[in-house]
Design a protein around this motif. Structure first.
Motif, PDB file in Angstrom:
ATOM      1  N   ASP A  56      30.558  39.654  49.336  1.00  0.00           N
ATOM      2  CA  ASP A  56      31.568  38.927  50.115  1.00  0.00           C
ATOM      3  C   ASP A  56      32.993  39.120  49.607  1.00  0.00           C
ATOM      4  O   ASP A  56      33.894  38.379  49.994  1.00  0.00           O
ATOM      5  CB  ASP A  56      31.253  37.428  50.120  1.00  0.00           C
ATOM      6  CG  ASP A  56      31.313  36.812  48.720  1.00  0.00           C
ATOM      7  OD1 ASP A  56      31.249  37.558  47.736  1.00  0.00           O
ATOM      8  OD2 ASP A  56      31.420  35.573  48.621  1.00  0.00           O
ATOM      9  N   ALA A  57      33.253  40.112  48.744  1.00  0.00           N
ATOM     10  CA  ALA A  57      34.602  40.303  48.203  1.00  0.00           C
ATOM     11  C   ALA A  57      35.579  40.648  49.319  1.00  0.00           C
ATOM     12  O   ALA A  57      35.286  41.464  50.189  1.00  0.00           O
ATOM     13  CB  ALA A  57      34.600  41.400  47.152  1.00  0.00           C
ATOM     14  N   SER A  58      36.757  40.016  49.274  1.00  0.00           N
ATOM     15  CA  SER A  58      37.780  40.291  50.280  1.00  0.00           C
ATOM     16  C   SER A  58      38.861  41.223  49.764  1.00  0.00           C
ATOM     17  O   SER A  58      39.670  41.720  50.537  1.00  0.00           O
ATOM     18  CB  SER A  58      38.436  38.977  50.732  1.00  0.00           C
ATOM     19  OG  SER A  58      39.016  38.304  49.629  1.00  0.00           O
ATOM     20  N   THR A  59      38.882  41.480  48.447  1.00  0.00           N
ATOM     21  CA  THR A  59      39.850  42.407  47.862  1.00  0.00           C
ATOM     22  C   THR A  59      39.148  43.290  46.850  1.00  0.00           C
ATOM     23  O   THR A  59      38.072  42.934  46.331  1.00  0.00           O
ATOM     24  CB  THR A  59      40.997  41.669  47.151  1.00  0.00           C
ATOM     25  OG1 THR A  59      40.485  41.026  45.965  1.00  0.00           O
ATOM     26  CG2 THR A  59      41.639  40.623  48.051  1.00  0.00           C
ATOM     27  N   ALA A  60      39.765  44.423  46.536  1.00  0.00           N
ATOM     28  CA  ALA A  60      39.174  45.352  45.570  1.00  0.00           C
ATOM     29  C   ALA A  60      39.174  44.771  44.165  1.00  0.00           C
ATOM     30  O   ALA A  60      38.366  45.164  43.327  1.00  0.00           O
ATOM     31  CB  ALA A  60      39.946  46.672  45.596  1.00  0.00           C
ATOM     32  N   GLN A  61      40.097  43.825  43.887  1.00  0.00           N
ATOM     33  CA  GLN A  61      40.189  43.258  42.548  1.00  0.00           C
ATOM     34  C   GLN A  61      39.132  42.192  42.294  1.00  0.00           C
ATOM     35  O   GLN A  61      38.746  41.954  41.156  1.00  0.00           O
ATOM     36  CB  GLN A  61      41.580  42.650  42.330  1.00  0.00           C
ATOM     37  CG  GLN A  61      42.693  43.666  42.184  1.00  0.00           C
ATOM     38  CD  GLN A  61      43.097  44.257  43.532  1.00  0.00           C
ATOM     39  OE1 GLN A  61      43.018  43.580  44.560  1.00  0.00           O
ATOM     40  NE2 GLN A  61      43.503  45.512  43.542  1.00  0.00           N
ATOM     41  N   ALA A  62      38.647  41.532  43.341  1.00  0.00           N
ATOM     42  CA  ALA A  62      37.670  40.458  43.174  1.00  0.00           C
ATOM     43  C   ALA A  62      36.279  41.033  42.921  1.00  0.00           C
ATOM     44  O   ALA A  62      35.962  42.138  43.369  1.00  0.00           O
ATOM     45  CB  ALA A  62      37.638  39.576  44.424  1.00  0.00           C
ATOM     46  N   PRO A  63      35.429  40.297  42.191  1.00  0.00           N
ATOM     47  CA  PRO A  63      34.025  40.733  42.062  1.00  0.00           C
ATOM     48  C   PRO A  63      33.380  40.847  43.442  1.00  0.00           C
ATOM     49  O   PRO A  63      33.779  40.163  44.391  1.00  0.00           O
ATOM     50  CB  PRO A  63      33.388  39.610  41.234  1.00  0.00           C
ATOM     51  CG  PRO A  63      34.524  38.971  40.512  1.00  0.00           C
ATOM     52  CD  PRO A  63      35.702  39.067  41.442  1.00  0.00           C
ATOM     53  N   ASP A  64      32.373  41.689  43.567  1.00  0.00           N
ATOM     54  CA  ASP A  64      31.739  41.925  44.868  1.00  0.00           C
ATOM     55  C   ASP A  64      31.179  40.639  45.471  1.00  0.00           C
ATOM     56  O   ASP A  64      31.233  40.446  46.688  1.00  0.00           O
ATOM     57  CB  ASP A  64      30.624  42.965  44.719  1.00  0.00           C
ATOM     58  CG  ASP A  64      31.171  44.337  44.364  1.00  0.00           C
ATOM     59  OD1 ASP A  64      32.098  44.804  45.049  1.00  0.00           O
ATOM     60  OD2 ASP A  64      30.680  44.934  43.387  1.00  0.00           O
ATOM     61  N   PHE A  65      30.633  39.776  44.622  1.00  0.00           N
ATOM     62  CA  PHE A  65      30.168  38.457  45.080  1.00  0.00           C
ATOM     63  C   PHE A  65      31.179  37.452  44.539  1.00  0.00           C
ATOM     64  O   PHE A  65      30.981  36.843  43.477  1.00  0.00           O
ATOM     65  CB  PHE A  65      28.741  38.189  44.586  1.00  0.00           C
ATOM     66  CG  PHE A  65      27.757  39.191  45.130  1.00  0.00           C
ATOM     67  CD1 PHE A  65      27.123  38.974  46.344  1.00  0.00           C
ATOM     68  CD2 PHE A  65      27.509  40.369  44.454  1.00  0.00           C
ATOM     69  CE1 PHE A  65      26.249  39.915  46.866  1.00  0.00           C
ATOM     70  CE2 PHE A  65      26.635  41.318  44.966  1.00  0.00           C
ATOM     71  CZ  PHE A  65      26.008  41.096  46.175  1.00  0.00           C
TER      72      PHE A  65
END
Length: 224
Positions: A56-65
């Protein structure tokens, strides 16, 4: 893409349910086409598993979940379970290195908790024949985080001096930096030796294969 899991236990259970499937079988369940090879589509395996697990990540910097604070990393392994290559972590922050600290870095955020999924990927196997293995939910030990932080800080000292271009894949015990970009001509803004921003080749952090091999080996020992 499937529904996002709401707890780490649900995510791990779902990942365990994929173990034993070929990538062709998994792609069929998701109505996704399988590429003939991965030379031009290196991120296909990761995207397939993200969709299967409901990332559910909305940005490349956030973890994938993002809601769980868990990053997904696929590990191509040989028949003995040994990783075949280093593991991409995230792109290097080159433009304003003086503003970044380990505690708030993208690297630390990405590696706080990682769901590793080994994928049997012998060179003789086509993408569709590759086999999903048993997952591992990993969190760095204090000793592992100390190694990662020491490498990161060493790299950042060089970057802050404007010499990101001088860092090679040989630098760093467990965390290395390598060029990253769809084309060799790709450029991003980064700090140069003069202290001014200039266009330089993008770079990314990677976990060394020896480091991920140790993680897998320790997990296997703990589970037997």
């Amino acid at each position: 893409m499937r529904r996002t899991p709401t707890t780490p236990t649900e995510l791990l259970s779902r990942a365990r349910g994929l173990a034993g499937l070929t990538l062709a079988e998994l792609a069929g369940e998701l109505s996704v086409s399988v590429p003939a090879n991965l030379r031009r589509d290196k991120g296909w395996v990761g995207r397939l598993l993200e969709d299967a697990l409901g990332a559910d990540a909305s940005t490349a910097q956030a973890p994938d979940f993002a809601e769980l604070g868990i990053e997904l990393k696929t590990l191509p392994v040989d028949a003995t379970g040994k990783p075949r290559e280093s593991t991409f972590v995230t792109c290097v922050e080159l433009a304003h290195p003086d503003e970044i600290r380990w505690e708030t870095s993208h690297v630390r955020q990405k590696l706080a908790r990682v769901l590793f999924i080994p994928v049997l990927s012998e060179t003789s196997m086509s993408p569709g024949e590759r086999l999903v293995g048993q997952p591992l939910l990993w969190q760095p030990t204090p000793a592992e985080e100390a190694l990662l932080q020491a490498d990161w800080e060493g790299h950042m000292r060089t970057i802050r001096q404007g010499y990101a271009h001088a860092i090679t894949a040989r630098d760093g015990r467990v965390l290395q930096i390598r060029p990253k970009g769809a084309r060799a001509s790709s450029r991003v803004w980064g700090l140069g030796p003069s202290g001014d921003l200039e266009l330089i080749q993008p770079r990314a952090y990677y976990l060394r294969a020896g480091f991920t091999a140790q993680i897998i080996a320790r997990s296997f020992a703990l589970s037997t």
